[in-house]
Design a protein around this motif. Structure first.
Motif, PDB file in Angstrom:
ATOM      1  N   SER A  66      27.012  50.088  74.364  1.00  0.00           N
ATOM      2  CA  SER A  66      27.565  51.355  74.835  1.00  0.00           C
ATOM      3  C   SER A  66      29.046  51.234  75.146  1.00  0.00           C
ATOM      4  O   SER A  66      29.850  52.106  74.794  1.00  0.00           O
ATOM      5  CB  SER A  66      26.809  51.815  76.099  1.00  0.00           C
ATOM      6  N   THR A  67      29.418  50.149  75.817  1.00  0.00           N
ATOM      7  CA  THR A  67      30.831  49.930  76.148  1.00  0.00           C
ATOM      8  C   THR A  67      31.662  49.789  74.887  1.00  0.00           C
ATOM      9  O   THR A  67      32.759  50.356  74.780  1.00  0.00           O
ATOM     10  CB  THR A  67      30.983  48.680  77.032  1.00  0.00           C
ATOM     11  N   PHE A 141      26.252  58.533  71.150  1.00  0.00           N
ATOM     12  CA  PHE A 141      27.290  59.380  70.564  1.00  0.00           C
ATOM     13  C   PHE A 141      28.110  60.121  71.626  1.00  0.00           C
ATOM     14  O   PHE A 141      29.153  60.691  71.312  1.00  0.00           O
ATOM     15  CB  PHE A 141      26.669  60.409  69.624  1.00  0.00           C
ATOM     16  N   SER A 142      27.627  60.132  72.863  1.00  0.00           N
ATOM     17  CA  SER A 142      28.223  60.979  73.894  1.00  0.00           C
ATOM     18  C   SER A 142      29.239  60.263  74.779  1.00  0.00           C
ATOM     19  O   SER A 142      29.919  60.912  75.582  1.00  0.00           O
ATOM     20  CB  SER A 142      27.113  61.565  74.783  1.00  0.00           C
ATOM     21  N   PHE A 143      29.352  58.952  74.642  1.00  0.00           N
ATOM     22  CA  PHE A 143      30.259  58.218  75.527  1.00  0.00           C
ATOM     23  C   PHE A 143      31.716  58.577  75.245  1.00  0.00           C
ATOM     24  O   PHE A 143      32.132  58.741  74.097  1.00  0.00           O
ATOM     25  CB  PHE A 143      30.050  56.717  75.375  1.00  0.00           C
ATOM     26  N   LYS A 144      32.475  58.671  76.335  1.00  0.00           N
ATOM     27  CA  LYS A 144      33.890  59.023  76.231  1.00  0.00           C
ATOM     28  C   LYS A 144      34.649  58.347  77.362  1.00  0.00           C
ATOM     29  O   LYS A 144      34.206  58.358  78.507  1.00  0.00           O
ATOM     30  CB  LYS A 144      34.067  60.546  76.313  1.00  0.00           C
ATOM     31  N   ASN A 146      38.876  56.648  78.583  1.00  0.00           N
ATOM     32  CA  ASN A 146      40.311  56.941  78.564  1.00  0.00           C
ATOM     33  C   ASN A 146      40.943  56.669  77.202  1.00  0.00           C
ATOM     34  O   ASN A 146      42.049  57.136  76.910  1.00  0.00           O
ATOM     35  CB  ASN A 146      41.034  56.107  79.629  1.00  0.00           C
ATOM     36  N   THR A 147      40.240  55.938  76.327  1.00  0.00           N
ATOM     37  CA  THR A 147      40.774  55.630  74.997  1.00  0.00           C
ATOM     38  C   THR A 147      40.181  56.512  73.903  1.00  0.00           C
ATOM     39  O   THR A 147      40.574  56.385  72.735  1.00  0.00           O
ATOM     40  CB  THR A 147      40.504  54.159  74.639  1.00  0.00           C
ATOM     41  N   GLY A 148      39.247  57.377  74.249  1.00  0.00           N
ATOM     42  CA  GLY A 148      38.695  58.272  73.245  1.00  0.00           C
ATOM     43  C   GLY A 148      37.181  58.344  73.276  1.00  0.00           C
ATOM     44  O   GLY A 148      36.529  57.828  74.182  1.00  0.00           O
ATOM     45  N   GLN A 149      36.616  58.993  72.255  1.00  0.00           N
ATOM     46  CA  GLN A 149      35.183  59.213  72.168  1.00  0.00           C
ATOM     47  C   GLN A 149      34.486  58.089  71.408  1.00  0.00           C
ATOM     48  O   GLN A 149      35.120  57.255  70.773  1.00  0.00           O
ATOM     49  CB  GLN A 149      34.907  60.554  71.479  1.00  0.00           C
ATOM     50  N   SER A 150      33.176  58.107  71.469  1.00  0.00           N
ATOM     51  CA  SER A 150      32.361  57.076  70.824  1.00  0.00           C
ATOM     52  C   SER A 150      32.696  56.932  69.346  1.00  0.00           C
ATOM     53  O   SER A 150      32.865  57.916  68.622  1.00  0.00           O
ATOM     54  CB  SER A 150      30.874  57.418  70.963  1.00  0.00           C
ATOM     55  N   LEU A 151      32.770  55.685  68.898  1.00  0.00           N
ATOM     56  CA  LEU A 151      33.052  55.367  67.507  1.00  0.00           C
ATOM     57  C   LEU A 151      31.796  55.314  66.647  1.00  0.00           C
ATOM     58  O   LEU A 151      31.895  55.162  65.429  1.00  0.00           O
ATOM     59  CB  LEU A 151      33.739  53.995  67.418  1.00  0.00           C
ATOM     60  N   LEU A 152      30.635  55.410  67.256  1.00  0.00           N
ATOM     61  CA  LEU A 152      29.392  55.147  66.544  1.00  0.00           C
ATOM     62  C   LEU A 152      29.202  56.094  65.357  1.00  0.00           C
ATOM     63  O   LEU A 152      29.382  57.301  65.476  1.00  0.00           O
ATOM     64  CB  LEU A 152      28.197  55.287  67.496  1.00  0.00           C
ATOM     65  N   ASP A 153      28.827  55.522  64.218  1.00  0.00           N
ATOM     66  CA  ASP A 153      28.598  56.305  63.009  1.00  0.00           C
ATOM     67  C   ASP A 153      27.181  56.866  62.938  1.00  0.00           C
ATOM     68  O   ASP A 153      26.970  58.009  62.554  1.00  0.00           O
ATOM     69  CB  ASP A 153      28.847  55.456  61.758  1.00  0.00           C
ATOM     70  N   PRO A 193      24.427  66.480  70.812  1.00  0.00           N
ATOM     71  CA  PRO A 193      25.833  66.876  70.845  1.00  0.00           C
ATOM     72  C   PRO A 193      26.153  67.703  69.605  1.00  0.00           C
ATOM     73  O   PRO A 193      25.494  67.558  68.557  1.00  0.00           O
ATOM     74  CB  PRO A 193      26.580  65.535  70.820  1.00  0.00           C
ATOM     75  N   ALA A 194      27.154  68.546  69.699  1.00  0.00           N
ATOM     76  CA  ALA A 194      27.482  69.445  68.597  1.00  0.00           C
ATOM     77  C   ALA A 194      27.885  68.689  67.336  1.00  0.00           C
ATOM     78  O   ALA A 194      27.748  69.218  66.223  1.00  0.00           O
ATOM     79  CB  ALA A 194      28.604  70.395  69.030  1.00  0.00           C
ATOM     80  N   HIS A 195      28.360  67.460  67.483  1.00  0.00           N
ATOM     81  CA  HIS A 195      28.866  66.713  66.330  1.00  0.00           C
ATOM     82  C   HIS A 195      27.836  65.755  65.737  1.00  0.00           C
ATOM     83  O   HIS A 195      28.183  64.904  64.914  1.00  0.00           O
ATOM     84  CB  HIS A 195      30.117  65.933  66.724  1.00  0.00           C
ATOM     85  N   VAL A 196      26.561  65.894  66.139  1.00  0.00           N
ATOM     86  CA  VAL A 196      25.523  64.984  65.660  1.00  0.00           C
ATOM     87  C   VAL A 196      24.432  65.774  64.948  1.00  0.00           C
ATOM     88  O   VAL A 196      23.982  66.813  65.430  1.00  0.00           O
ATOM     89  CB  VAL A 196      24.914  64.177  66.828  1.00  0.00           C
ATOM     90  N   GLN A 197      24.017  65.270  63.789  1.00  0.00           N
ATOM     91  CA  GLN A 197      22.920  65.876  63.043  1.00  0.00           C
ATOM     92  C   GLN A 197      21.806  64.843  62.848  1.00  0.00           C
ATOM     93  O   GLN A 197      22.035  63.644  63.000  1.00  0.00           O
ATOM     94  CB  GLN A 197      23.387  66.362  61.675  1.00  0.00           C
ATOM     95  N   TYR A 198      20.611  65.317  62.519  1.00  0.00           N
ATOM     96  CA  TYR A 198      19.517  64.384  62.297  1.00  0.00           C
ATOM     97  C   TYR A 198      18.858  64.637  60.943  1.00  0.00           C
ATOM     98  O   TYR A 198      18.921  65.738  60.380  1.00  0.00           O
ATOM     99  CB  TYR A 198      18.473  64.458  63.413  1.00  0.00           C
ATOM    100  N   LYS A 199      18.222  63.585  60.427  1.00  0.00           N
ATOM    101  CA  LYS A 199      17.455  63.663  59.193  1.00  0.00           C
ATOM    102  C   LYS A 199      16.125  62.952  59.415  1.00  0.00           C
ATOM    103  O   LYS A 199      16.072  61.910  60.067  1.00  0.00           O
ATOM    104  CB  LYS A 199      18.210  63.003  58.032  1.00  0.00           C
ATOM    105  N   VAL A 200      15.066  63.522  58.861  1.00  0.00           N
ATOM    106  CA  VAL A 200      13.734  62.929  58.957  1.00  0.00           C
ATOM    107  C   VAL A 200      13.248  62.597  57.554  1.00  0.00           C
ATOM    108  O   VAL A 200      13.256  63.461  56.674  1.00  0.00           O
ATOM    109  CB  VAL A 200      12.744  63.896  59.632  1.00  0.00           C
ATOM    110  N   LYS A 201      12.832  61.354  57.356  1.00  0.00           N
ATOM    111  CA  LYS A 201      12.264  60.959  56.071  1.00  0.00           C
ATOM    112  C   LYS A 201      10.928  60.270  56.309  1.00  0.00           C
ATOM    113  O   LYS A 201      10.846  59.323  57.091  1.00  0.00           O
ATOM    114  CB  LYS A 201      13.200  60.010  55.316  1.00  0.00           C
TER     115      LYS A 201
END
Length: 269
Positions: A66-67, A141-144, A146-153, A193-201
């Motif tokens: 997370s960090t 995906f929600s961590f934020k 002082n250096t910015g938002q989460s980098l997780l892809d 979060p608004a910037h996250v989508q999901y897929k089910v397979k």
């Protein structure tokens, strides 16, 4: 080849491997630990050499991951013409502290940053355990800071489901539809979060047919372990919408900062 495709291969391989440790393939051993190792090994096949582009860790601390999702360094504007470098402050962690089954970091040329979290479940996981893993995967995906938002892809969840009395193609499809509906129901109750989508397979991993009980061979030697089963694989993927090159927030990171950026990770493979 994507990580998702490699996880699909791991689901197939794990079911085949599990047969070697069971005398009855319709009642396999608990497959979670076997699937975890196979999944990590499959992701490793994407590397061109050791740790490039992916570093893969088993049982990785959620606090470390997370960090590291929050950028280590960022450039911020100042009143002068030169931006100022700021370093990440503090630590981050998920609401449910613990270990990630598989954590994948990606080499950026300067340091490695979180690329993907993978949670693994064996056969027929109970709903509360699934929800716990899905909620935690969303949280990265929600961590934020002082250096910015989460980098997780992306964040992934994989599991297996088993059914009996699957002797026809329509029944097989009904099982697949049932698993897909189950996961979509789970996901509909979660907040994204608004910037996250999901897929089910969902897909068939393995299916066996019931032999004719009147077959002379069956009557003489008994069932051969290929009777009446259907194994279904499920992959739930969370991804950023319209992925951009988030690594731009850590320009000019020094090689000496590599160990600072990775907080106490576990076993690498």
């Amino acid at each position: 080849m994507t990580i998702e495709k490699k996880l699909e291969e791991a689901l197939y391989e794990s079911c085949s491997d599990a047969f070697y440790f069971s005398d009855d393939e319709t009642s396999l051993i608990e497959a979670e630990y076997l699937l975890t190792v196979n999944a990590a090994k499959k992701v490793r096949e994407l590397n061109v050499c050791f740790g490039d582009p992916y570093k893969i860790f088993l049982e990785h601390s959620t606090e470390s991951f997370s960090t590291n999702c929050v950028p280590l360094i960022s450039k911020v504007p100042t009143k002068t013409r030169f931006p100022k470098s700021v370093s990440r402050k503090g630590t981050f962690n998920t609401t449910r502290d613990g270990k990630i089954d598989i954590a994948v970091y990606k080499n950026t040329g300067y340091l490695s940053v979180p690329h993907c979290a993978i949670e693994v479940k064996g056969f027929n996981p109970p709903k509360p355990k699934v929800i716990e893993d899905l909620e935690r995967n969303i949280e990265y995906f929600s961590f934020k800071g002082n250096t910015g938002q989460s980098l997780l892809d992306k964040a992934l969840f994989i599991a297996l489901h088993s059914y009996k009395k699957t002797m026809t193609d329509p029944k097989e499809q009904a099982n697949l539809d049932k698993v897909e509906k189950k996961y979509k129901g789970y996901l509909s109750s979660l907040k994204f979060p608004a910037h996250v989508q999901y897929k089910v397979k969902v897909f068939t991993v393995r299916r066996g047919l019931v032999p004719d009980p009147q077959d002379p061979y069956v009557q003489e030697f008994g069932l051969d372990g290929t009777e009446d089963y259907h194994f279904v694989g499920a992959i739930i993927a969370f991804e950023k919408i319209n992925l951009t090159n988030n690594l731009r927030v850590i320009p000019n990171a020094l090689h000496s900062q590599f160990k600072v950026g990775l907080r106490g990770y576990g076993g690498i493979i």
